[in-house]
Motif scaffolding. Sequence first.
Motif, PDB file in Angstrom:
ATOM      1  N   SER A   1      55.140  77.320  38.257  1.00  9.54           N
ATOM      2  CA  SER A   1      54.888  77.847  36.920  1.00  9.54           C
ATOM      3  C   SER A   1      55.642  77.064  35.855  1.00  9.54           C
ATOM      4  N   PHE A   2      56.872  76.640  36.171  1.00  9.72           N
ATOM      5  CA  PHE A   2      57.659  75.832  35.230  1.00  9.72           C
ATOM      6  C   PHE A   2      57.011  74.463  35.058  1.00  9.72           C
ATOM      7  N   VAL A   3      56.629  73.850  36.163  1.00 10.61           N
ATOM      8  CA  VAL A   3      56.014  72.522  36.108  1.00 10.61           C
ATOM      9  C   VAL A   3      54.701  72.578  35.333  1.00 10.61           C
ATOM     10  N   LYS A   4      53.939  73.642  35.535  1.00 11.15           N
ATOM     11  CA  LYS A   4      52.672  73.806  34.828  1.00 11.15           C
ATOM     12  C   LYS A   4      52.899  73.955  33.323  1.00 11.15           C
ATOM     13  N   LYS A   5      53.930  74.706  32.930  1.00  7.52           N
ATOM     14  CA  LYS A   5      54.203  74.980  31.521  1.00  7.52           C
ATOM     15  C   LYS A   5      54.780  73.772  30.793  1.00  7.52           C
ATOM     16  N   HIS A   6      55.695  73.047  31.441  1.00  4.37           N
ATOM     17  CA  HIS A   6      56.424  71.978  30.755  1.00  4.37           C
ATOM     18  C   HIS A   6      56.089  70.576  31.269  1.00  4.37           C
ATOM     19  N   GLY A   7      55.234  70.502  32.279  1.00  3.71           N
ATOM     20  CA  GLY A   7      54.984  69.223  32.929  1.00  3.71           C
ATOM     21  C   GLY A   7      54.501  68.127  32.009  1.00  3.71           C
ATOM     22  N   ARG A   8      53.764  68.486  30.960  1.00  2.00           N
ATOM     23  CA  ARG A   8      53.254  67.466  30.032  1.00  2.00           C
ATOM     24  C   ARG A   8      54.388  66.723  29.334  1.00  2.00           C
ATOM     25  N   ASN A   9      55.579  67.329  29.302  1.00  6.79           N
ATOM     26  CA  ASN A   9      56.731  66.721  28.627  1.00  6.79           C
ATOM     27  C   ASN A   9      57.782  66.184  29.600  1.00  6.79           C
ATOM     28  N   ILE A  10      57.467  66.185  30.890  1.00  2.00           N
ATOM     29  CA  ILE A  10      58.395  65.660  31.897  1.00  2.00           C
ATOM     30  C   ILE A  10      57.849  64.337  32.414  1.00  2.00           C
ATOM     31  N   ASP A  11      58.617  63.266  32.247  1.00  2.00           N
ATOM     32  CA  ASP A  11      58.200  61.963  32.762  1.00  2.00           C
ATOM     33  C   ASP A  11      58.561  61.810  34.231  1.00  2.00           C
ATOM     34  N   ILE A  12      59.764  62.246  34.588  1.00  3.16           N
ATOM     35  CA  ILE A  12      60.268  62.052  35.951  1.00  3.16           C
ATOM     36  C   ILE A  12      60.934  63.338  36.436  1.00  3.16           C
ATOM     37  N   LEU A  13      60.597  63.735  37.645  1.00  2.00           N
ATOM     38  CA  LEU A  13      61.290  64.841  38.299  1.00  2.00           C
ATOM     39  C   LEU A  13      61.928  64.280  39.567  1.00  2.00           C
ATOM     40  N   ALA A  14      63.261  64.257  39.574  1.00  2.00           N
ATOM     41  CA  ALA A  14      64.015  63.700  40.706  1.00  2.00           C
ATOM     42  C   ALA A  14      64.619  64.829  41.522  1.00  2.00           C
ATOM     43  N   VAL A  15      64.380  64.801  42.823  1.00  2.00           N
ATOM     44  CA  VAL A  15      64.903  65.825  43.717  1.00  2.00           C
ATOM     45  C   VAL A  15      65.934  65.200  44.653  1.00  2.00           C
ATOM     46  N   SER A  16      67.087  65.835  44.740  1.00  2.00           N
ATOM     47  CA  SER A  16      68.137  65.352  45.631  1.00  2.00           C
ATOM     48  C   SER A  16      67.854  65.809  47.051  1.00  2.00           C
ATOM     49  N   CYS A  17      67.756  64.850  47.952  1.00  2.00           N
ATOM     50  CA  CYS A  17      67.545  65.153  49.371  1.00  2.00           C
ATOM     51  C   CYS A  17      68.357  64.156  50.181  1.00  2.00           C
ATOM     52  N   ASP A  18      69.372  64.643  50.863  1.00  2.00           N
ATOM     53  CA  ASP A  18      70.290  63.752  51.572  1.00  2.00           C
ATOM     54  C   ASP A  18      69.947  63.570  53.039  1.00  2.00           C
ATOM     55  N   SER A  19      69.024  64.379  53.548  1.00  2.00           N
ATOM     56  CA  SER A  19      68.631  64.247  54.941  1.00  2.00           C
ATOM     57  C   SER A  19      67.300  64.960  55.154  1.00  2.00           C
TER      58      SER A  19
ATOM     59  N   MET B   1      52.217  65.323  41.606  1.00  2.00           N
ATOM     60  CA  MET B   1      50.924  64.649  41.657  1.00  2.00           C
ATOM     61  C   MET B   1      49.883  65.414  40.837  1.00  2.00           C
ATOM     62  N   GLN B   2      49.913  66.734  40.958  1.00  2.00           N
ATOM     63  CA  GLN B   2      48.929  67.564  40.265  1.00  2.00           C
ATOM     64  C   GLN B   2      49.077  67.495  38.751  1.00  2.00           C
ATOM     65  N   TYR B   3      50.337  67.428  38.266  1.00  2.00           N
ATOM     66  CA  TYR B   3      50.582  67.490  36.830  1.00  2.00           C
ATOM     67  C   TYR B   3      50.979  66.139  36.222  1.00  2.00           C
ATOM     68  N   GLY B   4      50.816  65.070  36.974  1.00  2.00           N
ATOM     69  CA  GLY B   4      51.005  63.725  36.428  1.00  2.00           C
ATOM     70  C   GLY B   4      52.437  63.330  36.150  1.00  2.00           C
ATOM     71  N   ILE B   5      53.382  63.848  36.924  1.00  2.00           N
ATOM     72  CA  ILE B   5      54.806  63.553  36.747  1.00  2.00           C
ATOM     73  C   ILE B   5      55.244  62.546  37.802  1.00  2.00           C
ATOM     74  N   LYS B   6      56.066  61.607  37.414  1.00  2.00           N
ATOM     75  CA  LYS B   6      56.604  60.653  38.378  1.00  2.00           C
ATOM     76  C   LYS B   6      57.612  61.360  39.287  1.00  2.00           C
ATOM     77  N   PHE B   7      57.421  61.213  40.584  1.00  2.00           N
ATOM     78  CA  PHE B   7      58.249  61.887  41.582  1.00  2.00           C
ATOM     79  C   PHE B   7      59.293  60.911  42.120  1.00  2.00           C
ATOM     80  N   LYS B   8      60.528  61.366  42.106  1.00  2.00           N
ATOM     81  CA  LYS B   8      61.657  60.518  42.500  1.00  2.00           C
ATOM     82  C   LYS B   8      62.531  61.273  43.493  1.00  2.00           C
ATOM     83  N   ILE B   9      63.173  60.545  44.389  1.00  2.00           N
ATOM     84  CA  ILE B   9      64.115  61.148  45.343  1.00  2.00           C
ATOM     85  C   ILE B   9      65.477  60.486  45.168  1.00  2.00           C
ATOM     86  N   ASN B  10      66.522  61.299  45.137  1.00  2.00           N
ATOM     87  CA  ASN B  10      67.897  60.807  45.121  1.00  2.00           C
ATOM     88  C   ASN B  10      68.571  61.174  46.440  1.00  2.00           C
TER      89      ASN B  10
END
Length: 319
Positions: A119-137, A165-174
């Motif tokens: 719901s957050f991604v749907k509401k604000h996704g047009r203004n998010i260029d990159i969403l980075a998720v921390s995943c260490d393992s 992918m659905q909302y056109g945001i660049k997906f990043k992993i840290n």
Amino acid sequence: MNSTLCLMALAISIVALLKLFYFRRWKSPVSVNYHFTRRCNKTCGFCFHTATTSYMEQPDQAKKGLRLLKNAGMRKINFAGGEPFLYSKFLGEMIDFCKEDLRLESVSIVTNGSLVKESFVKKHGRNIDILAVSCDSFDEATNIEIGRGSGDQVPQLYKIRSWCMQYGIKFKINTVICRLNHQEDMNKHIDSLQPFRWKCFQVLIVAGENDSSDTLRDGRKFLITDQEYQSFCQRHSEQKSLVAESNRLMAKSYLILDEYMRFLDRDGRQPSDSILQVGVRKALESVYWDERAFKDRGGIYDWSRKEGSCSEVHQGLDW
């Protein structure tokens, strides 16, 4: 006498121009990491920005500071914590302000992913260029031992990737490479997730944050050698999205704005005064920022979102 005065005036003008060039060349806050909260719902053992305070700026003051940064040359803002999604209303308001009012080139978020909702991604996704998720393992037991896991971090990572992918945001992993994961082979999952960037940080010790038994976190037990870090990077060298950041590149190359809107100093000095009190230029002059390391680690890149899905963006990037 006149010639002497002319020479003096010329010298003063040259010095003034050099100072102006120096500020523009070295002190323009091109990319800023705004850690607006230190609170987090995880307990990562190596965290270097720990919950030493619960302070947060009021939205109007935060917006004032962000506008000051934009006027000083900021092109990209990254919202971080702590965990920024603990305050999703504040986060959404800041994201929309940075894109719709300040017209920044890039707005990104770094999150542990646990509180991200579609719901957050749907509401604000047009203004998010990159969403980075921390995943260490990609081993849930390892994530739990690190202090980040809850048993479902990997499935949640895949969900967030699908929303991007659905909302056109660049997906990043840290990923923080440390004692518990440096021997892991993550190629299979990175092949499947296809992030546009996969940042692999060498675990970092920061004085006063995670450097002793007296601090909230003690990251020393997670340390690895440079050779162990390089071995991990070599094992994953075929990944085109890999961006390796050793301690040398990371330590002083980030402009970090804390919850009080002060620039943090990674050279042993105190934080700057708040940019709300002294302005951006004076605050920057009181801390050390290694712009060369910022560029060496690829601090400026293709950071704006494009129309279409993340997979389409990924195919169009020049690595």
